[in-house]
Design a protein around this motif. Structure first.
Motif, PDB file in Angstrom:
ATOM      1  N   GLN A 193      90.832   5.675  -5.545  1.00 40.29           N
ATOM      2  CA  GLN A 193      91.905   4.710  -5.367  1.00 40.29           C
ATOM      3  C   GLN A 193      91.814   3.557  -6.368  1.00 40.29           C
ATOM      4  OE1 GLN A 193      94.675   4.650  -3.112  1.00 40.29           O
ATOM      5  NE2 GLN A 193      94.046   6.797  -3.096  1.00 40.29           N
ATOM      6  N   SER A 194      90.610   3.287  -6.865  1.00 41.04           N
ATOM      7  CA  SER A 194      90.421   2.152  -7.772  1.00 41.04           C
ATOM      8  C   SER A 194      90.746   2.483  -9.226  1.00 41.04           C
ATOM      9  CB  SER A 194      88.975   1.647  -7.680  1.00 41.04           C
ATOM     10  OG  SER A 194      88.083   2.633  -8.165  1.00 41.04           O
ATOM     11  N   HIS A 221      86.939   8.478  -1.756  1.00 38.29           N
ATOM     12  CA  HIS A 221      88.339   8.058  -1.666  1.00 38.29           C
ATOM     13  C   HIS A 221      88.529   6.678  -2.295  1.00 38.29           C
ATOM     14  CE1 HIS A 221      91.998   6.492   0.368  1.00 38.29           C
ATOM     15  NE2 HIS A 221      92.415   7.742   0.199  1.00 38.29           N
TER      16      HIS A 221
END
Length: 328
Positions: free
Chosen positions: A260-261, A256
């Motif tokens: 997200q990055s 996750h």
């Protein structure tokens, strides 16, 4: 889906390195399954053990300092770890081939491109030099190298990085392998050449029907190529599922965080920094107790810091190594 033929089945593979500074558990219990004709991505940060896992499959771990301690690597139902060196030489480069990250360290600078590919062909096939040259020129043409007859007599330094990588692909495919391992094969290339190489590999995979294991830290590459993705962290697989599920519903906090990055292009302008996974990958000499991701995990509990979780199936085909998987 259940009728797919298993080509490679890696079970509890452990490969350690013994150095003056201590023992490095580079691969510490990896499980991985590759079916015939499918593309699998093995993703993770530098030092997570993904390249060592691929070298272990090829039985190319230098001993010393490395050693495959335990596990099983089944290829067509036969354990490669029980094969003799001579038996592995017949499999390596024939049934299983590998493309390495930097072609200049893999190609011999004092031999021509043609000689090196021809040698790989004659090593595994009973054909004469003339036929080997013909096959080599065909392979160079297949991977999109212009004027293959002229390129046959060139040396590696006379070609660009993209062309050298195509030569490595031609060499790897020269024996029509059942499994092609691509270890960061496009990392050193600019994005335009990278896209060309990925298109080439995808086209050849469909044409030849081979399986591909893509080793990379680049999520964009696996999104483009892979049908199934395994996420590695500190020598272990922490999540394994279809590419669709990994990108749509990542269950492990590490997966996750990686997703997200990724920068996203939106119409809304913002000055907010990109989300990042806090902390650093733990030193292989000083691995944390319990779950190796616990020092960086926002959901870590006392149990995570004391007990290492096992890889469990949370839904059909979706495996996660976590006590607190993300819910949707």
């Amino acid at each position: 889906m259940e009728n797919r033929e298993v080509l490679v089945d890696v079970k509890n593979l452990r490969t350690f390195f013994y150095t003056e500074d201590g023992v490095v558990p580079a691969v510490d219990g990896i499980d991985l399954t590759i079916h015939r004709g499918e593309v699998v991505g093995l993703v993770g940060e530098s030092g997570c053990g993904k390249s060592v896992a691929s070298l272990s499959i090829m039985r190319l771990i230098a001993n010393p300092p490395g050693k495959i301690l335990s596990g099983e690597i089944f290829f067509h139902g036969e354990d490669l770890l029980k094969k003799s060196d001579e038996e592995m030489r017949l499999i390596r480069g024939d049934k299983i081939s590998m493309i390495f990250q930097e072609p200049m360290t893999s190609l011999n600078p004092v031999f021509t491109i043609g000689d090196q590919i021809s040698e790989a062909i004659t090593l595994h096939q009973k054909i004469d030099a003339a036929e080997a040259k013909k096959r080599t020129i065909e392979m160079l043409r297949l991977v999109g190298i212009p004027e293959p007859e002229r390129r046959f007599s060139q040396y590696p330094h006379e070609m660009s990085g993209g062309m050298r990588q195509r030569v490595m692909i031609a060499m790897a495919l020269s024996s029509n392998p059942e499994l092609l391992i691509s270890d960061e094969a496009t990392t050193a290339l600019d994005v335009t050449i990278q896209a060309q190489i990925l298109d080439l590999m995808r086209g050849l995979q469909k044409k030849l029907g081979m399986a591909i294991l893509i080793i990379t830290h680049n999520l964009a590459v696996v999104a483009e190529m892979a049908e199934f993705i395994a996420i590695a962290y500190s020598g272990k697989i922490v999540e394994n599922a279809s590419a669709r599920e990994i990108f749509k519903t990542p269950r492990h906090p590490y997966t996750h965080g990686l997703l997200q990055s990724i920068p996203r292009f939106t119409e809304r302008k913002t000055t907010e920094p990109l989300p990042a996974i806090e902390g650093m990958v733990p030193s292989p000499y000083h691995m944390p107790k319990g779950c190796s991701f616990n020092p960086r995990c926002p959901f870590a509990t006392e149990r995570c810091r004391e007990e290492a979780p096992e890889l469990e199936e949370l839904s059909p085909g979706h495996l996660v190594r976590c006590y607190h998987p993300i819910e949707y």
